[in-house]
Scaffold this motif. Structure first.
Motif, PDB file in Angstrom:
ATOM      1  N   VAL A 151     -11.341  -6.082   5.036  1.00  0.00           N
ATOM      2  CA  VAL A 151     -11.062  -5.378   3.792  1.00  0.00           C
ATOM      3  C   VAL A 151      -9.580  -5.057   3.785  1.00  0.00           C
ATOM      4  CG1 VAL A 151     -11.609  -3.358   2.386  1.00  0.00           C
ATOM      5  CG2 VAL A 151     -13.375  -4.398   3.804  1.00  0.00           C
ATOM      6  N   HIS A 152      -8.913  -5.299   2.667  1.00  0.00           N
ATOM      7  CA  HIS A 152      -7.479  -5.044   2.610  1.00  0.00           C
ATOM      8  C   HIS A 152      -7.158  -3.549   2.636  1.00  0.00           C
ATOM      9  CE1 HIS A 152      -6.321  -9.163   2.281  1.00  0.00           C
ATOM     10  NE2 HIS A 152      -7.188  -9.345   1.313  1.00  0.00           N
ATOM     11  N   PHE A 153      -8.023  -2.734   2.046  1.00  0.00           N
ATOM     12  CA  PHE A 153      -7.787  -1.283   2.076  1.00  0.00           C
ATOM     13  C   PHE A 153      -9.125  -0.574   2.143  1.00  0.00           C
ATOM     14  CE2 PHE A 153      -7.145   2.925   0.284  1.00  0.00           C
ATOM     15  CZ  PHE A 153      -6.060   3.361   1.029  1.00  0.00           C
ATOM     16  N   SER A 154      -9.410  -0.021   3.293  1.00  0.00           N
ATOM     17  CA  SER A 154     -10.637   0.740   3.473  1.00  0.00           C
ATOM     18  C   SER A 154     -10.267   2.211   3.605  1.00  0.00           C
ATOM     19  CB  SER A 154     -11.375   0.266   4.718  1.00  0.00           C
ATOM     20  OG  SER A 154     -12.394   1.159   5.043  1.00  0.00           O
ATOM     21  N   ALA A 155     -10.759   3.023   2.698  1.00  0.00           N
ATOM     22  CA  ALA A 155     -10.417   4.444   2.714  1.00  0.00           C
ATOM     23  C   ALA A 155     -10.888   5.114   3.997  1.00  0.00           C
ATOM     24  CB  ALA A 155     -11.018   5.138   1.504  1.00  0.00           C
TER      25      ALA A 155
END
Length: 131
Positions: free
Chosen positions: A38-42
């Protein structure tokens, strides 16, 4: 006798800070092939922030006690820059030395956010550690 007690007082904290630093170093190199890319996982960024929040607070507490409950801005900058450099080096090594992990500038940013929050938190509670 008070001198011996003072010399030994900060050793457990040093051990804990070093152990935690080593543990997260190992954690950041464990392969994670099961996790989706995932490019941006919170949650990943929250985890990075929390890890660095704890890291900064352990080292600041150790230095605070070691320096007789005196903590200057110089030490704050040393801790912040050291932890930031540590995080950058970890990211570079993840890219160079592992196949399942990669460098991520957003991880560095999350590390910085956790570190800065940790510094403000420690500054607000540090006087409660004085005995």
């Amino acid at each position: 006798m008070p001198h011996i007690k003072h010399l030994l007082a900060d050793k457990p904290l040093l051990f804990i800070a070093l152990l935690y630093s080593c543990a997260i170093s190992i954690l950041f190199f464990i392969p994670n092939p099961e996790l989706p890319k995932v490019h941006f996982s919170a949650m990943d960024k929250v985890a990075h922030s929390l890890i660095y929040f704890i890291l900064v607070n352990l080292w600041m507490l150790y230095l605070f006690i070691k320096n007789n409950f005196i903590f200057s801005n110089r030490w704050i900058w040393i801790v912040l820059l050291s932890v930031l450099l540590y995080g950058i080096i970890i990211e570079i090594f993840q890219q160079l030395l592992t196949t399942s992990r990669s460098a991520d500038i957003m991880d560095v940013a999350a590390n910085l956010v956790g570190s800065v929050i940790g510094i403000y938190f420690f500054r607000s509670i540090k006087n409660k550690f004085k005995v």
